[in-house]
Enzyme design. Structure first.
Site, PDB file in Angstrom:
ATOM      1  N   ARG A  18      -7.736 -20.909  -1.210  1.00 35.99           N
ATOM      2  CA  ARG A  18      -6.640 -20.528  -0.305  1.00 35.99           C
ATOM      3  C   ARG A  18      -5.480 -21.489  -0.489  1.00 35.99           C
ATOM      4  O   ARG A  18      -5.663 -22.706  -0.380  1.00 35.99           O
ATOM      5  CB  ARG A  18      -7.123 -20.555   1.149  1.00 35.99           C
ATOM      6  CG  ARG A  18      -6.054 -20.165   2.157  1.00 35.99           C
ATOM      7  CD  ARG A  18      -6.614 -20.093   3.573  1.00 35.99           C
ATOM      8  NE  ARG A  18      -5.580 -19.773   4.540  1.00 35.99           N
ATOM      9  CZ  ARG A  18      -4.777 -20.664   5.113  1.00 35.99           C
ATOM     10  NH1 ARG A  18      -4.907 -21.949   4.827  1.00 35.99           N
ATOM     11  NH2 ARG A  18      -3.865 -20.283   5.988  1.00 35.99           N
ATOM     12  N   ARG A  53       8.320   4.172  -4.445  1.00 30.18           N
ATOM     13  CA  ARG A  53       8.337   3.148  -3.386  1.00 30.18           C
ATOM     14  C   ARG A  53       7.316   2.046  -3.679  1.00 30.18           C
ATOM     15  O   ARG A  53       7.570   0.865  -3.420  1.00 30.18           O
ATOM     16  CB  ARG A  53       8.069   3.777  -2.019  1.00 30.18           C
ATOM     17  CG  ARG A  53       8.202   2.753  -0.887  1.00 30.18           C
ATOM     18  CD  ARG A  53       8.108   3.385   0.484  1.00 30.18           C
ATOM     19  NE  ARG A  53       6.827   4.032   0.670  1.00 30.18           N
ATOM     20  CZ  ARG A  53       6.539   4.828   1.699  1.00 30.18           C
ATOM     21  NH1 ARG A  53       7.443   5.073   2.626  1.00 30.18           N
ATOM     22  NH2 ARG A  53       5.348   5.378   1.801  1.00 30.18           N
ATOM     23  N   LEU A  99      10.961   1.199   7.359  1.00 31.57           N
ATOM     24  CA  LEU A  99      10.373   1.661   6.104  1.00 31.57           C
ATOM     25  C   LEU A  99      11.134   2.901   5.640  1.00 31.57           C
ATOM     26  O   LEU A  99      11.458   3.771   6.452  1.00 31.57           O
ATOM     27  CB  LEU A  99       8.895   2.005   6.300  1.00 31.57           C
ATOM     28  CG  LEU A  99       8.200   2.312   4.978  1.00 31.57           C
ATOM     29  CD1 LEU A  99       7.936   1.035   4.198  1.00 31.57           C
ATOM     30  CD2 LEU A  99       6.909   3.063   5.183  1.00 31.57           C
ATOM     31  N   LYS A 144       6.479  -2.062   1.978  1.00 30.83           N
ATOM     32  CA  LYS A 144       5.292  -1.487   2.621  1.00 30.83           C
ATOM     33  C   LYS A 144       4.090  -2.425   2.434  1.00 30.83           C
ATOM     34  O   LYS A 144       3.230  -2.189   1.589  1.00 30.83           O
ATOM     35  CB  LYS A 144       5.022  -0.093   2.038  1.00 30.83           C
ATOM     36  CG  LYS A 144       4.102   0.752   2.906  1.00 30.83           C
ATOM     37  CD  LYS A 144       4.152   2.196   2.465  1.00 30.83           C
ATOM     38  CE  LYS A 144       3.084   3.061   3.084  1.00 30.83           C
ATOM     39  NZ  LYS A 144       3.183   3.191   4.533  1.00 30.83           N
ATOM     40  N   GLU A 154      11.734   2.403  14.557  1.00 33.93           N
ATOM     41  CA  GLU A 154      10.855   3.489  14.080  1.00 33.93           C
ATOM     42  C   GLU A 154       9.597   3.479  14.928  1.00 33.93           C
ATOM     43  O   GLU A 154       9.490   2.706  15.873  1.00 33.93           O
ATOM     44  CB  GLU A 154      10.547   3.311  12.586  1.00 33.93           C
ATOM     45  CG  GLU A 154       9.975   1.961  12.232  1.00 33.93           C
ATOM     46  CD  GLU A 154       9.876   1.706  10.731  1.00 33.93           C
ATOM     47  OE1 GLU A 154       9.802   2.649   9.941  1.00 33.93           O
ATOM     48  OE2 GLU A 154       9.858   0.511  10.373  1.00 33.93           O
ATOM     49  N   TYR A 194       0.828  -1.202   0.000  1.00 33.15           N
ATOM     50  CA  TYR A 194       0.000   0.000   0.000  1.00 33.15           C
ATOM     51  C   TYR A 194       0.860   1.249   0.000  1.00 33.15           C
ATOM     52  O   TYR A 194       2.071   1.182   0.188  1.00 33.15           O
ATOM     53  CB  TYR A 194      -0.961  -0.003   1.191  1.00 33.15           C
ATOM     54  CG  TYR A 194      -0.337   0.317   2.535  1.00 33.15           C
ATOM     55  CD1 TYR A 194       0.485  -0.598   3.188  1.00 33.15           C
ATOM     56  CD2 TYR A 194      -0.566   1.541   3.157  1.00 33.15           C
ATOM     57  CE1 TYR A 194       1.053  -0.310   4.425  1.00 33.15           C
ATOM     58  CE2 TYR A 194      -0.010   1.838   4.392  1.00 33.15           C
ATOM     59  CZ  TYR A 194       0.801   0.914   5.026  1.00 33.15           C
ATOM     60  OH  TYR A 194       1.360   1.203   6.244  1.00 33.15           O
TER      61      TYR A 194
HETATM   62  N1  PMP Z   1       7.571   3.751   9.088  1.00 36.65           N
HETATM   63  C1  PMP Z   1       6.441   3.014   9.109  1.00 36.65           C
HETATM   64  C2  PMP Z   1       6.450   1.684   9.812  1.00 36.65           C
HETATM   65  C3  PMP Z   1       5.275   3.500   8.507  1.00 36.65           C
HETATM   66  O1  PMP Z   1       4.145   2.776   8.513  1.00 36.65           O
HETATM   67  C4  PMP Z   1       5.298   4.784   7.891  1.00 36.65           C
HETATM   68  C5  PMP Z   1       4.071   5.378   7.257  1.00 36.65           C
HETATM   69  N2  PMP Z   1       3.456   4.570   6.364  1.00 36.65           N
HETATM   70  C6  PMP Z   1       6.495   5.509   7.895  1.00 36.65           C
HETATM   71  C7  PMP Z   1       7.621   4.961   8.505  1.00 36.65           C
HETATM   72  C8  PMP Z   1       6.605   6.865   7.250  1.00 36.65           C
HETATM   73  O2  PMP Z   1       6.653   6.754   5.864  1.00 36.65           O
HETATM   74  P1  PMP Z   1       6.088   7.922   4.923  1.00 36.65           P
HETATM   75  O3  PMP Z   1       6.824   9.164   5.301  1.00 36.65           O
HETATM   76  O4  PMP Z   1       6.399   7.473   3.566  1.00 36.65           O
HETATM   77  O5  PMP Z   1       4.625   8.013   5.214  1.00 36.65           O
END
Ligand code: PMP
Length: 286
Positions: free
Chosen positions: A101, A52, A206, A150, A182, A33
């Site tokens: 499945r 991305r 991410l 993602k 994070e 996503y």
């Molecule tokens: N880390 C994680 C685990 C996230 O889910 C997100 C947001 N989707 C981010 C960092 C920040 O990424 P972005 O700046 O691309 O939204």
């Protein structure tokens, strides 16, 4: 009011957009996503999100079902149909309806499921949390080890967010081997003696699109940046802490595990970086 959403080539009222119970996204969390912010009806950091998306798809051996121009046209159409001034657009691509499945991927010619919808968020840019700051707790990072992709597999971040809520705070920072990776849905930073410190890119986090843009703007503004991991103790002793994400932009963190960061209010660097991000990203919004 009912939204108009996008499903596999069609614009539909949300109640009419239906996906199979055999969809790989539903039974296997087999999908990726993106979330793009909208300010003044325009898309922020859009090329970064598309780049991305392409990378996430390719890492999972999925084709990109649409061209960049087609993705842009759908985003713009949804902004228009739903009269979004401030908000977000959510985009999801799954490996499609496998008809049953099975752990093995479905046949190569199985069409992916493509879903996009809007969330109107008036006041997104004027978020009062930019002044008050947020409070976080730390929790162990128990996610899988390809956090650079993602995927829609968000159960652990969701549990961590609920743990934070139950403990009366706003969010959780995830810790692995003694260092912050994070936040549940954002990239994390501290500020010490004017220097911005944030974990370097790897498969552990991410690769935030907001992070990439913000670090570029900060470097252009001659601010000092150090990309390395930091601990919760270092963050608690820092002058400031903050996080970034597409929907939050830049938001200060004023308390970590009950300890005040700095003087416990939004700091000057985070405040300046939020202004800088909004100013600069609006210039390139499309
Ligand atoms: N880390 C994680 C685990 C996230 O889910 C997100 C947001 N989707 C981010 C960092 C920040 O990424 P972005 O700046 O691309 O939204």
């Amino acid at each position: 009011m009912s939204r108009t959403v996008y499903l596999n080539g069609e614009y539909l009222p949300e109640a009419e957009a239906k996906v199979s119970i055999f969809d790989r996204g539903f039974v296997m969390a087999d999908g990726v996503y993106e979330v793009t912010s909208v300010l003044g009806g325009k898309l922020l950091d859009f090329p970064g999100h598309l780049k991305r998306l392409a990378r996430s798809l390719s890492e999972l051996q999925m084709g990109n079902p649409l061209s960049d121009d087609e993705w842009l046209a759908i985003h713009r159409k949804l902004v228009e149909l739903n009269a979004i001034d401030e908000g977000i657009i959510y985009l999801q691509v799954t490996r499609g309806n496998a008809g049953d499945r099975d752990f093995a991927f479905p046949a190569e010619d199985t069409p992916p499921t493509v879903v996009l919808f809007t969330q109107s968020k008036p006041g997104l840019a004027a978020n009062p949390q930019a002044k008050t700051g947020l409070r976080v707790i730390s929790v162990p990072d128990l996610r899988w080890s390809r956090r650079d992709i993602k995927t829609v597999q968000l159960l652990y971040p969701s549990l961590a967010k609920m743990e934070a809520k139950h403990r009366g705070v706003d969010d959780a920072w995830l810790v692995e081997d003694g260092f912050v990776t994070e936040g549940t849905s954002n990239n994390t930073y501290i500020v010490k003696d004017g220097k911005i410190i944030t974990r370097q890119l790897s498969q552990d986090i991410l690769h935030g699109i907001t992070r990439a843009s913000l670090l570029r703007y900060a470097a252009e503004a001659q601010m000092q940046i150090e990309e390395r991991p930091f601990t919760i103790e270092e963050a608690q002793a820092a002058d400031e802490a903050f996080f970034t994400s597409a929907s939050a932009f830049v938001l200060p963190v004023v308390e970590i595990d009950g300890a005040k960061v700095g003087n416990g209010s939004a700091g000057p660097v985070a405040t300046r970086l939020r202004e800088l991000y909004l100013e600069e990203s609006l210039k390139s919004a499309i």
